[in-house]
Motif scaffolding. Structure first.
Motif, mmCIF file in Angstrom:
data_model
loop_
_atom_site.group_PDB
_atom_site.id
_atom_site.type_symbol
_atom_site.label_atom_id
_atom_site.label_comp_id
_atom_site.label_asym_id
_atom_site.label_seq_id
_atom_site.Cartn_x
_atom_site.Cartn_y
_atom_site.Cartn_z
ATOM 1 N N ASP A 94 0.764 -1.166 0.323
ATOM 2 C CA ASP A 94 0.648 -0.198 -0.072
ATOM 3 C C ASP A 94 0.524 0.947 0.067
ATOM 4 O O ASP A 94 0.293 2.545 -0.667
ATOM 5 N N GLN A 95 1.971 1.078 0.179
ATOM 6 C CA GLN A 95 3.148 2.555 0.639
ATOM 7 C C GLN A 95 2.764 2.847 -0.666
ATOM 8 O O GLN A 95 3.890 3.992 -1.085
ATOM 9 N N TYR A 96 2.703 2.177 -1.600
ATOM 10 C CA TYR A 96 3.429 2.855 -3.157
ATOM 11 C C TYR A 96 2.060 3.715 -4.466
ATOM 12 O O TYR A 96 1.416 2.805 -4.151
ATOM 13 N N SER A 129 11.218 -8.920 -5.240
ATOM 14 C CA SER A 129 10.120 -8.619 -4.650
ATOM 15 C C SER A 129 10.003 -8.765 -2.664
ATOM 16 O O SER A 129 9.839 -8.027 -1.852
ATOM 17 N N LEU A 130 10.694 -10.130 -2.608
ATOM 18 C CA LEU A 130 10.691 -10.171 -1.322
ATOM 19 C C LEU A 130 11.201 -9.510 -0.548
ATOM 20 O O LEU A 130 12.097 -9.625 0.375
ATOM 21 N N ASN A 161 0.239 0.258 -11.300
ATOM 22 C CA ASN A 161 1.372 -0.999 -11.922
ATOM 23 C C ASN A 161 2.451 -1.734 -10.608
ATOM 24 O O ASN A 161 2.476 -2.743 -10.631
ATOM 25 N N THR A 162 2.862 -0.678 -10.268
ATOM 26 C CA THR A 162 4.308 -1.411 -9.312
ATOM 27 C C THR A 162 3.082 -1.912 -7.680
ATOM 28 O O THR A 162 3.761 -2.582 -7.199
ATOM 29 N N THR A 182 1.851 -7.037 -4.701
ATOM 30 C CA THR A 182 0.762 -7.563 -4.561
ATOM 31 C C THR A 182 0.991 -8.519 -4.652
ATOM 32 O O THR A 182 1.298 -10.298 -4.298
ATOM 33 N N SER A 183 1.092 -9.082 -6.230
ATOM 34 C CA SER A 183 0.836 -10.357 -7.048
ATOM 35 C C SER A 183 2.219 -11.370 -7.123
ATOM 36 O O SER A 183 1.719 -12.204 -6.058
#
Length: 267
Positions: free
Chosen positions: A42-44, A103-104, A48-49, A54-55
């Protein structure tokens, strides 16, 4: 007592304070993993980011859930190592594997788990180089068409790429009404109403028509659910990559991908 951590407010009862101590780190460790991931995404501001993170982190969350991990403080080196191996073994492209690991790593660094983040970052290897064998031969094209005939979606997809040289983004954006029949000629319209138009051969049209059937014009032409009219869930780039990889193994062309098909059209 209320404790504010990372812009979120968590209520800690007196009994719980006595059981876990007074340290915010202990409180933070009990934060549900799912809510920690949601907070991170949610910070972004960019849609798209946010969608990409999230995915990727949902993929990680499902893996952690299967290992009975539900809280941030339960993350451990063994879980992270197993997840990284799981990513590498997944049947998907190098780009997808790398994105999931990055992402992780970003999530772990944001939550203060620097050592785990470093482990994830170090796990990103160089892209495996698979030498292209060039365009498909005529024999390989015929074999590809034969092995894909039992799947009308895949056969139609391959027919359009071979017949038009379309890019993956153009193929995945097609809808039913982008197949145009006019004055005995069948064409494919790429890029919407004002996009480019490419003609289809009679043989390619026969293959595409078998897949298109009575599909509604506003639905994606290629969906994850092959012939399910009730689903408007388009095939993804990763899905296209998997489809062609599978057929590449069947025709003994492990390098088969959209670029090889486009090169075959150009040839």
């Amino acid at each position: 007592r209320w404790i504010v951590f990372s812009s979120k407010i968590w209520y800690i009862s007196p009994n719980e304070r006595r059981s876990i101590g007074q340290y915010p780190e202990a409180v933070y460790a009990k934060q549900p993993l799912e809510s920690a991931i949601a907070e991170f995404c949610d910070q972004y501001q960019s849609a798209n980011t946010k969608s990409a993170y999230t995915s990727d982190l949902r993929f990680f969350f499902r893996f952690a859930t299967r290992a009975d991990i539900s809280q941030l403080g339960q993350l451990n080196a063994e879980l992270i190592d197993n997840y990284l191996k799981h990513c590498e073994a997944a049947d998907c492209s190098y780009a997808t594997i790398r994105r999931r690991i990055v992402s992780l790593s970003s999530f772990l660094r944001r939550t203060g788990m620097e050592e785990f983040a470093k482990t994830a970052t170090e796990h990103i290897g160089s892209k495996p180089q698979m030498q292209s064998l060039g365009p498909l031969s005529l024999a390989e094209v015929k074999k590809l068409q034969e092995v894909s005939q039992n799947n009308s979606r895949d056969a139609a997809l391959i027919a359009i790429v071979l017949g038009t040289g379309a890019k993956p983004t153009e193929i995945l954006a097609l809808r039913g009404n982008d197949i145009i029949e006019e004055d005995g000629q069948v064409s494919v319209r790429f890029g919407g109403r004002h996009g480019r138009i490419s003609d289809l051969s009679p043989d390619a049209w026969t293959t595409v028509k078998r897949h298109k059937g009575d599909r509604r014009g506003d639905l994606p032409l290629f969906t994850k659910e092959r012939l399910d009219e009730t689903e408007a869930n388009p095939l993804t780039g990763e899905g296209l990559w998997k489809v062609l990889k599978g057929y590449g193994e069947l025709i003994e062309r492990p390098d088969l991908n959209p670029r090889v098909l486009r090169e075959t059209f150009i040839m």
